[in-house]
Design a protein around this motif. Structure first.
Motif, PDB file in Angstrom:
ATOM      1  N   GLU A 198      35.309  21.715  47.624  1.00 24.53           N
ATOM      2  CA  GLU A 198      35.102  20.624  48.556  1.00 24.53           C
ATOM      3  C   GLU A 198      36.377  20.294  49.312  1.00 24.53           C
ATOM      4  OE1 GLU A 198      33.311  16.921  47.449  1.00 24.53           O
ATOM      5  OE2 GLU A 198      31.805  17.931  46.241  1.00 24.53           O
ATOM      6  N   THR A 199      37.482  20.264  48.586  1.00 27.53           N
ATOM      7  CA  THR A 199      38.771  19.907  49.168  1.00 27.53           C
ATOM      8  C   THR A 199      39.715  21.093  49.040  1.00 27.53           C
ATOM      9  OG1 THR A 199      38.449  17.625  48.471  1.00 27.53           O
ATOM     10  CG2 THR A 199      40.678  18.258  49.104  1.00 27.53           C
ATOM     11  N   LEU A 200      40.430  21.382  50.108  1.00 30.15           N
ATOM     12  CA  LEU A 200      41.355  22.507  50.061  1.00 30.15           C
ATOM     13  C   LEU A 200      42.776  22.067  49.743  1.00 30.15           C
ATOM     14  CD1 LEU A 200      40.318  24.940  52.917  1.00 30.15           C
ATOM     15  CD2 LEU A 200      39.868  25.102  50.476  1.00 30.15           C
ATOM     16  N   ILE A 201      43.215  20.961  50.327  1.00 30.11           N
ATOM     17  CA  ILE A 201      44.624  20.601  50.229  1.00 30.11           C
ATOM     18  C   ILE A 201      44.762  19.108  49.931  1.00 30.11           C
ATOM     19  CG2 ILE A 201      46.833  20.537  51.479  1.00 30.11           C
ATOM     20  CD1 ILE A 201      45.569  22.839  53.234  1.00 30.11           C
ATOM     21  N   ARG A 202      45.734  18.788  49.088  1.00 26.31           N
ATOM     22  CA  ARG A 202      46.091  17.399  48.794  1.00 26.31           C
ATOM     23  C   ARG A 202      47.558  17.192  49.102  1.00 26.31           C
ATOM     24  NH1 ARG A 202      46.162  14.753  42.676  1.00 26.31           N
ATOM     25  NH2 ARG A 202      47.200  12.786  43.229  1.00 26.31           N
ATOM     26  N   LEU A 203      47.872  16.065  49.752  1.00 24.38           N
ATOM     27  CA  LEU A 203      49.253  15.695  50.051  1.00 24.38           C
ATOM     28  C   LEU A 203      49.624  14.452  49.263  1.00 24.38           C
ATOM     29  CD1 LEU A 203      49.385  16.144  53.949  1.00 24.38           C
ATOM     30  CD2 LEU A 203      49.724  17.852  52.158  1.00 24.38           C
ATOM     31  N   SER A 204      50.803  14.462  48.643  1.00 20.39           N
ATOM     32  CA  SER A 204      51.284  13.320  47.872  1.00 20.39           C
ATOM     33  C   SER A 204      52.749  13.084  48.175  1.00 20.39           C
ATOM     34  CB  SER A 204      51.137  13.575  46.365  1.00 20.39           C
ATOM     35  OG  SER A 204      49.805  13.841  46.010  1.00 20.39           O
ATOM     36  N   GLY A 205      53.210  11.822  47.957  1.00 21.74           N
ATOM     37  CA  GLY A 205      54.631  11.514  48.031  1.00 21.74           C
ATOM     38  C   GLY A 205      55.051  10.894  49.342  1.00 21.74           C
ATOM     39  N   ALA A 206      55.802   9.805  49.263  1.00 26.04           N
ATOM     40  CA  ALA A 206      56.238   9.091  50.459  1.00 26.04           C
ATOM     41  C   ALA A 206      57.176   9.933  51.319  1.00 26.04           C
ATOM     42  CB  ALA A 206      56.930   7.785  50.052  1.00 26.04           C
ATOM     43  N   ARG A 207      57.818  10.918  50.732  1.00 24.87           N
ATOM     44  CA  ARG A 207      58.740  11.762  51.502  1.00 24.87           C
ATOM     45  C   ARG A 207      58.046  12.934  52.191  1.00 24.87           C
ATOM     46  NH1 ARG A 207      62.349  14.503  48.939  1.00 24.87           N
ATOM     47  NH2 ARG A 207      61.592  14.286  46.814  1.00 24.87           N
ATOM     48  N   THR A 208      56.745  13.058  51.991  1.00 28.63           N
ATOM     49  CA  THR A 208      56.000  14.133  52.664  1.00 28.63           C
ATOM     50  C   THR A 208      56.003  13.885  54.172  1.00 28.63           C
ATOM     51  OG1 THR A 208      54.591  14.553  50.762  1.00 28.63           O
ATOM     52  CG2 THR A 208      53.739  15.200  52.908  1.00 28.63           C
ATOM     53  N   ALA A 209      56.358  14.919  54.938  1.00 27.70           N
ATOM     54  CA  ALA A 209      56.471  14.748  56.385  1.00 27.70           C
ATOM     55  C   ALA A 209      56.298  16.089  57.081  1.00 27.70           C
ATOM     56  CB  ALA A 209      57.830  14.147  56.743  1.00 27.70           C
ATOM     57  N   ARG A 210      55.706  16.014  58.271  1.00 24.14           N
ATOM     58  CA  ARG A 210      55.589  17.170  59.167  1.00 24.14           C
ATOM     59  C   ARG A 210      54.915  18.363  58.482  1.00 24.14           C
ATOM     60  NH1 ARG A 210      60.266  14.827  59.365  1.00 24.14           N
ATOM     61  NH2 ARG A 210      61.294  16.432  58.096  1.00 24.14           N
ATOM     62  N   VAL A 211      53.734  18.093  57.967  1.00 29.27           N
ATOM     63  CA  VAL A 211      52.912  19.139  57.368  1.00 29.27           C
ATOM     64  C   VAL A 211      51.809  19.492  58.353  1.00 29.27           C
ATOM     65  CG1 VAL A 211      51.362  19.739  55.482  1.00 29.27           C
ATOM     66  CG2 VAL A 211      53.408  18.373  55.015  1.00 29.27           C
ATOM     67  N   ARG A 212      51.685  20.758  58.650  1.00 30.90           N
ATOM     68  CA  ARG A 212      50.662  21.219  59.592  1.00 30.90           C
ATOM     69  C   ARG A 212      49.650  22.075  58.847  1.00 30.90           C
ATOM     70  NH1 ARG A 212      52.375  24.624  64.797  1.00 30.90           N
ATOM     71  NH2 ARG A 212      53.680  22.749  65.042  1.00 30.90           N
ATOM     72  N   ILE A 213      48.386  21.747  59.020  1.00 32.15           N
ATOM     73  CA  ILE A 213      47.290  22.511  58.423  1.00 32.15           C
ATOM     74  C   ILE A 213      46.513  23.163  59.555  1.00 32.15           C
ATOM     75  CG2 ILE A 213      45.322  22.466  56.876  1.00 32.15           C
ATOM     76  CD1 ILE A 213      47.897  21.468  55.581  1.00 32.15           C
ATOM     77  N   ALA A 214      46.405  24.480  59.533  1.00 33.12           N
ATOM     78  CA  ALA A 214      45.681  25.220  60.564  1.00 33.12           C
ATOM     79  C   ALA A 214      44.653  26.097  59.886  1.00 33.12           C
ATOM     80  CB  ALA A 214      46.641  26.064  61.397  1.00 33.12           C
ATOM     81  N   ASP A 215      43.385  25.866  60.166  1.00 31.76           N
ATOM     82  CA  ASP A 215      42.323  26.626  59.508  1.00 31.76           C
ATOM     83  C   ASP A 215      41.146  26.735  60.466  1.00 31.76           C
ATOM     84  OD1 ASP A 215      41.171  27.968  57.305  1.00 31.76           O
ATOM     85  OD2 ASP A 215      42.187  26.582  55.951  1.00 31.76           O
ATOM     86  N   ALA A 216      41.177  27.747  61.325  1.00 28.84           N
ATOM     87  CA  ALA A 216      40.211  27.827  62.418  1.00 28.84           C
ATOM     88  C   ALA A 216      38.979  28.648  62.099  1.00 28.84           C
ATOM     89  CB  ALA A 216      40.893  28.402  63.657  1.00 28.84           C
ATOM     90  N   ASP A 217      39.013  29.488  61.087  1.00 28.11           N
ATOM     91  CA  ASP A 217      37.939  30.457  60.898  1.00 28.11           C
ATOM     92  C   ASP A 217      36.953  30.093  59.799  1.00 28.11           C
ATOM     93  OD1 ASP A 217      39.095  32.015  62.869  1.00 28.11           O
ATOM     94  OD2 ASP A 217      40.407  33.039  61.432  1.00 28.11           O
ATOM     95  N   ARG A 218      37.046  28.911  59.242  1.00 27.31           N
ATOM     96  CA  ARG A 218      36.144  28.540  58.160  1.00 27.31           C
ATOM     97  C   ARG A 218      34.777  28.149  58.704  1.00 27.31           C
ATOM     98  NH1 ARG A 218      37.732  27.118  53.306  1.00 27.31           N
ATOM     99  NH2 ARG A 218      36.281  25.365  53.253  1.00 27.31           N
TER     100      ARG A 218
END
Length: 532
Positions: A471-491
């Motif tokens: 159901e879920t592919l990716i989880r982000l945690s942490g206040a210092r998390t920054a500039r994360v790009r997720i690209a998934d065009a073919d699903r």
């Protein structure tokens, strides 16, 4: 790295005469001591010659080799180590601190001993028998500060100490050597340069092939230009390893086309009645302040090795006034297939000192699985001052690959699967910067939760993560998390990314069919596309 993959010129090994040890009084009956007779043949052959062992069992204590010497063993000839330790030279007493154990630093207590020699060859097809049933005894071959060494087509058995131990040696060619029933390491080049190990089979209760850069010479000296190729390593603790001792630099290393396996059956004789427990397949470690860089690992197949990949920068600090991490960088690992893994593969530095520039491509790791949800919240200790080994970490929050304190990690075309349901993500990146993970296939978690988890991670790109039924592919945690790009065009359906409450909304940028969701929000979400 191209020069490593070729071959360097080796000297001619034919001497002016071949001397049989029997001509000097060796009996070869396995009972009488032949030490004096063999040594006489060696001394006579000094400055050029072949000392030949015809069929027989030659019992001996320490033999001191000479320059321009060839020891040649017939097919049915065996050099047998004397069972009496008194027949061997005593352990060295050095006038400096090596910060290492006696196995690493001593080159006296050995069967074949050489120091400062030029052009030495030990060739089969005969055998050397260490003649012991436990660890602790003489090394079969111990060469210190030698040049132009050739060890070929030889079998070593029952060694209680490092089988082939090299310290400060240059231009070494070890090929078609078989090591069986070893109670300690197989082949250990320490502070050595221009070494080729090819076509060897090593069966050891400890590490199989280990590159070191210790302080056993009393100074820091690098290990450089080493190729290990086309070897089979069986029943090992660590298969291909760098850095039990790592005070000096290690650079320009190639491990390629090797097979590693841990068998289930007992050793004969058994070791304390327990099955061998292989720790890591490829173990790259730097914990004493040196530089470990420019390492290529490719074409490796592993079976039943607990942690297929273990990359560790630490600050144990042997030989340092104040322990401080060195450098571990420019590592390329590709075309690796591992099955039967029990522990997570690890790439980790220490706080404030990252492992950097690591590339993993075409990696297939199949694990046993079965990890429970409690591992997700288990604190992962740094252990930066401890002895480095995958057994220090074991089960981690990821079932496939765990990266922490890493800069510029590239993961491309990785398949991370498990046989049994596992509550953990396949991939966890913790305090990782400027990194990319793409084209990853993973076994989904039983609860449909994220198969990749990024914690306190900046400037990272993830894409093309395939996990059927997840159901879920990716989880982000942490206040210092920054500039994360997720690209998934073919699903066929949108990739769902879950943000923990402590993650800033501005931390995530998306492209393609990607859906953003706050943790605990359920299925309510809107598609968000990345805008430059």
């Amino acid at each position: 790295m191209a020069p490593l993959l070729g071959s360097w010129p080796l000297p001619a090994w034919s001497g002016p005469a071949r001397r049989s040890v029997r001509d000097y009084g060796a009996r070869g009956d396995g009972k009488a001591s032949d030490t004096a007779a063999i040594q006489a043949a060696i001394d006579t052959a000094a400055w050029g010659g072949v000392v030949f062992f015809p069929p027989g069992d030659y019992r001996s204590g320490t033999l001191r080799l000479r320059d321009r010497l060839v020891l040649q063993f017939a097919a049915d000839a065996t050099l047998v180590a004397s069972p009496a330790d008194a027949d061997f030279d005593r352990y060295e007493k050095l006038d400096y601190d090596t910060f290492a154990d006696r196995e690493t630093t001593d080159f006296n207590f050995a069967l074949l001993q050489g120091r400062g020699l030029q052009h030495v060859a030990i060739i089969g097809p005969g055998r050397i028998d260490g003649n012991r049933r436990s660890r602790g005894g003489p090394k079969p071959i111990a060469l210190k500060q030698c040049r132009h060494v050739r060890i070929e087509n030889l079998t070593l058995e029952n060694a209680p100490n490092y089988n082939i131990s090299l310290l400060g040696c240059d231009h070494v060619d070890i090929r078609d050597v078989t090591i069986r029933n070893a109670y300690s390491d197989g082949i250990d080049p320490d502070c050595c340069r221009h070494v080729r190990i090819s076509g060897c089979r090593v069966e050891s209760r400890d590490d199989a092939i280990v590159l070191k850069s210790s302080l056993a010479l009393g100074v820091r000296r690098s290990t450089e230009y080493v190729v290990v190729t086309d070897c089979t390593l069986v029943n090992i603790r660590n298969g291909l390893k760098i850095g039990t001792e790592s005070s000096g630099d290690v650079r320009n290393i190639v491990f390629r086309n090797c097979t590693l396996s841990g068998r289930a059956e007992f050793w004969k004789p058994p070791l304390m009645d327990v099955t061998p427990l292989p720790s890591a397949g490829v173990s790259l470690q730097n914990v004493d302040g040196g530089r470990l860089e420019h390492v290529v690992v490719t074409g490796i197949t592993m079976t039943n090795v607990r942690a297929p990949i273990f990359v560790r920068l630490g600050e144990r600090g042997w030989g340092q006034a104040v322990p401080a991490a060195g450098t571990l960088a420019k590592i390329v690992i590709s075309n690796v297939v591992a099955s039967g893994a029990e522990w997570t593969s690890v790439i980790t530095g220490v706080p404030g000192r990252d492992v950097s520039d690591v590339s993993l491509s075409n990696i297939r790791i199949s694990g046993k699985g079965g990890g429970d949800a409690a591992l997700l919240t288990r604190p992962v200790p740094e252990r930066e001052r401890e002895y480095p080994d995958a057994a220090r970490f074991r089960n981690l929050p990821a079932y496939g690959l765990y990266g922490r304190h890493v800069t510029r990690l590239r993961v491309d075309r990785a398949t991370l699967t498990v046989r049994e349901p596992d509550a953990r993500p396949a991939l966890v990146l913790d305090d990782v910067r400027d990194s990319t993970a793409k084209t990853i296939v993973a076994t989904p978690r039983p609860d449909g939760a994220a198969v990749a988890w990024l914690r306190s991670t900046q400037d990272c790109v993830l894409g093309d993560i395939g996990s059927p039924q997840a159901e879920t592919l990716i989880r982000l945690s942490g206040a210092r998390t920054a500039r994360v790009r997720i690209a998934d065009a073919d699903r066929p359906r949108p990739a769902v990314v879950v943000l923990d409450p402590d993650v800033p909304e501005t931390a995530l940028h998306t492209a393609g069919r990607v859906t953003r969701r706050s943790r605990g929000e359920g299925r309510r979400a809107a598609s968000v596309r990345y805008s430059p």
